[in-house]
Motif scaffolding. Sequence first.
Motif, short mmCIF file in Angstrom:
data_model
loop_
_atom_site.label_atom_id
_atom_site.label_comp_id
_atom_site.label_asym_id
_atom_site.label_seq_id
_atom_site.Cartn_x
_atom_site.Cartn_y
_atom_site.Cartn_z
N ARG A 205 20.09 28.04 123.74
CA ARG A 205 20.18 29.20 123.06
C ARG A 205 21.28 29.40 122.41
O ARG A 205 22.43 29.28 122.63
CB ARG A 205 19.91 30.49 123.92
CG ARG A 205 19.76 31.55 123.15
CD ARG A 205 19.62 32.77 123.99
NE ARG A 205 19.21 34.09 123.55
CZ ARG A 205 19.01 35.17 124.16
NH1 ARG A 205 19.10 35.31 125.33
NH2 ARG A 205 18.51 36.32 123.43
N ARG A 206 21.22 29.55 121.02
CA ARG A 206 22.55 29.55 120.09
C ARG A 206 23.12 30.85 119.82
O ARG A 206 22.30 31.81 119.62
CB ARG A 206 21.96 29.16 118.63
CG ARG A 206 23.34 29.15 117.61
CD ARG A 206 24.34 27.98 118.13
NE ARG A 206 25.33 27.99 117.21
CZ ARG A 206 25.35 27.19 115.92
NH1 ARG A 206 24.34 26.48 115.60
NH2 ARG A 206 26.51 27.16 115.45
N LYS A 207 24.24 30.94 119.97
CA LYS A 207 24.91 32.45 119.87
C LYS A 207 25.21 32.70 118.52
O LYS A 207 25.54 31.78 117.77
CB LYS A 207 26.47 32.41 120.74
CG LYS A 207 26.22 32.38 122.05
CD LYS A 207 27.76 32.21 122.57
CE LYS A 207 27.79 32.44 124.19
NZ LYS A 207 28.94 32.10 124.74
N PHE A 208 25.08 33.91 118.30
CA PHE A 208 25.33 34.25 116.74
C PHE A 208 26.73 34.48 116.55
O PHE A 208 27.43 35.40 117.14
CB PHE A 208 24.41 35.77 116.72
CG PHE A 208 24.54 36.39 115.23
CD1 PHE A 208 24.03 35.70 114.16
CD2 PHE A 208 25.19 37.69 115.02
CE1 PHE A 208 24.06 36.27 112.86
CE2 PHE A 208 25.18 38.18 113.73
CZ PHE A 208 24.52 37.62 112.70
N ASN A 209 26.99 33.91 115.35
CA ASN A 209 28.56 34.04 114.93
C ASN A 209 28.59 34.32 113.23
O ASN A 209 28.50 33.36 112.45
CB ASN A 209 29.17 32.48 115.29
CG ASN A 209 30.50 32.59 115.05
OD1 ASN A 209 31.23 33.82 115.03
ND2 ASN A 209 30.96 31.50 114.78
N PRO A 210 28.41 35.56 113.06
CA PRO A 210 28.40 35.90 111.77
C PRO A 210 29.80 35.84 110.88
O PRO A 210 30.90 35.59 111.52
CB PRO A 210 28.16 37.47 111.75
CG PRO A 210 28.90 37.78 113.05
CD PRO A 210 28.56 36.66 113.98
N THR A 211 29.62 35.35 109.61
CA THR A 211 31.03 35.32 108.77
C THR A 211 31.38 36.68 108.95
O THR A 211 32.81 36.66 108.74
CB THR A 211 30.65 34.92 107.37
OG1 THR A 211 29.62 33.73 107.39
CG2 THR A 211 31.77 34.81 106.33
N ASP A 212 30.86 37.85 108.56
CA ASP A 212 31.37 39.12 108.41
C ASP A 212 31.14 39.84 109.82
O ASP A 212 30.09 39.85 110.33
CB ASP A 212 31.10 39.79 107.18
CG ASP A 212 31.53 39.26 105.87
OD1 ASP A 212 32.68 38.74 105.65
OD2 ASP A 212 30.85 39.26 105.08
N ASN A 213 31.86 41.08 110.04
CA ASN A 213 31.88 41.81 111.24
C ASN A 213 30.45 42.57 111.07
O ASN A 213 30.24 43.06 109.91
CB ASN A 213 33.00 42.80 111.31
CG ASN A 213 34.00 41.98 111.83
OD1 ASN A 213 34.20 40.75 112.23
ND2 ASN A 213 35.30 42.69 111.91
N TRP A 214 29.61 42.62 112.13
CA TRP A 214 28.77 43.82 112.06
C TRP A 214 29.30 44.97 112.90
O TRP A 214 30.07 45.04 113.25
CB TRP A 214 27.36 43.11 112.90
CG TRP A 214 26.62 41.95 112.14
CD1 TRP A 214 27.06 41.01 111.49
CD2 TRP A 214 25.23 42.36 111.89
NE1 TRP A 214 26.06 40.51 110.71
CE2 TRP A 214 24.82 41.10 111.28
CE3 TRP A 214 24.36 43.17 112.12
CZ2 TRP A 214 23.38 40.85 110.65
CZ3 TRP A 214 22.96 43.06 111.74
CH2 TRP A 214 22.71 41.60 110.80
N ARG A 215 28.00 46.17 112.76
CA ARG A 215 28.50 47.52 113.35
C ARG A 215 27.41 47.75 114.37
O ARG A 215 26.50 47.68 114.14
CB ARG A 215 28.95 48.42 112.27
CG ARG A 215 29.40 49.74 112.97
CD ARG A 215 29.85 50.59 111.88
NE ARG A 215 30.40 51.80 112.40
CZ ARG A 215 31.41 52.00 112.96
NH1 ARG A 215 32.43 51.04 113.37
NH2 ARG A 215 31.96 53.17 113.73
N ILE A 216 27.90 48.18 115.53
CA ILE A 216 27.05 48.96 116.32
C ILE A 216 27.43 50.51 116.54
O ILE A 216 28.73 50.71 116.74
CB ILE A 216 26.78 48.37 117.72
CG1 ILE A 216 25.73 48.84 118.55
CG2 ILE A 216 28.35 48.36 118.49
CD1 ILE A 216 25.28 48.10 119.81
#
Length: 228
Positions: free
Chosen positions: A141-152
Amino acid sequence: MADFIEYETDWGYYIDPSTFDMPKIHGKVPVGSVVLTKGRETLDTGVTVVVTEYWVARKGKVEEIDGKRAASEILAEQILKYMRSRGSYPPGVDKKKEYSNGNVDLEYAASDYDKFTIKLTSKTVGGNVLDFLDTLETAGRRKFNPTDNWRIETAKSGRASCRTCGAKIDKDTLRFGEPTYFQDHLTWKWHHFECMEEDLWGIPEEKLEGFSDLSDEEKATVKKRLWL
């Protein structure tokens, strides 16, 4: 253990040829890695886009290469080497297209925004490409590693609609904010937590803004469903 060389950039990542993760650059990169440097450019329409330049880390220096196609060719060699040594697909690599001549295109998703077409031929593989691929195990399983920060966060109202399913996001329910830019101004596209939790699995905590502001119960939910 990989050799590293010093390299500084304001905004950049490298693709680790041993794991095919794409960490952010912090002063050094491993020799042999493909390097991506990022910048923002505002078009005549007023829309701000992210532009990428491609480099490769050689012994002693990081050299610019001729765009994404050249980067894909380097990655194709590294992916094939990984497949032969590990007997499996690297993380983020899946079959994309088969051709009547026996060639196969793979897609390597280094991040949600950086994807490469990897071309395999009977010459590069040394035999039938499909037969070779059939011997490989699937990647983990591949971990999500975004270029920009997401928000929760918990939704402040019930006015926003989910960009994934189109339904309203109820007030006080968890939602993800997907980063988007207009004229260099950061805004968010909102999604239900449940609609995006599989896609965001494994996102680094430092790339998920707002997590520290959640309640203890909400933090426990996020930890269980994103990081366990």
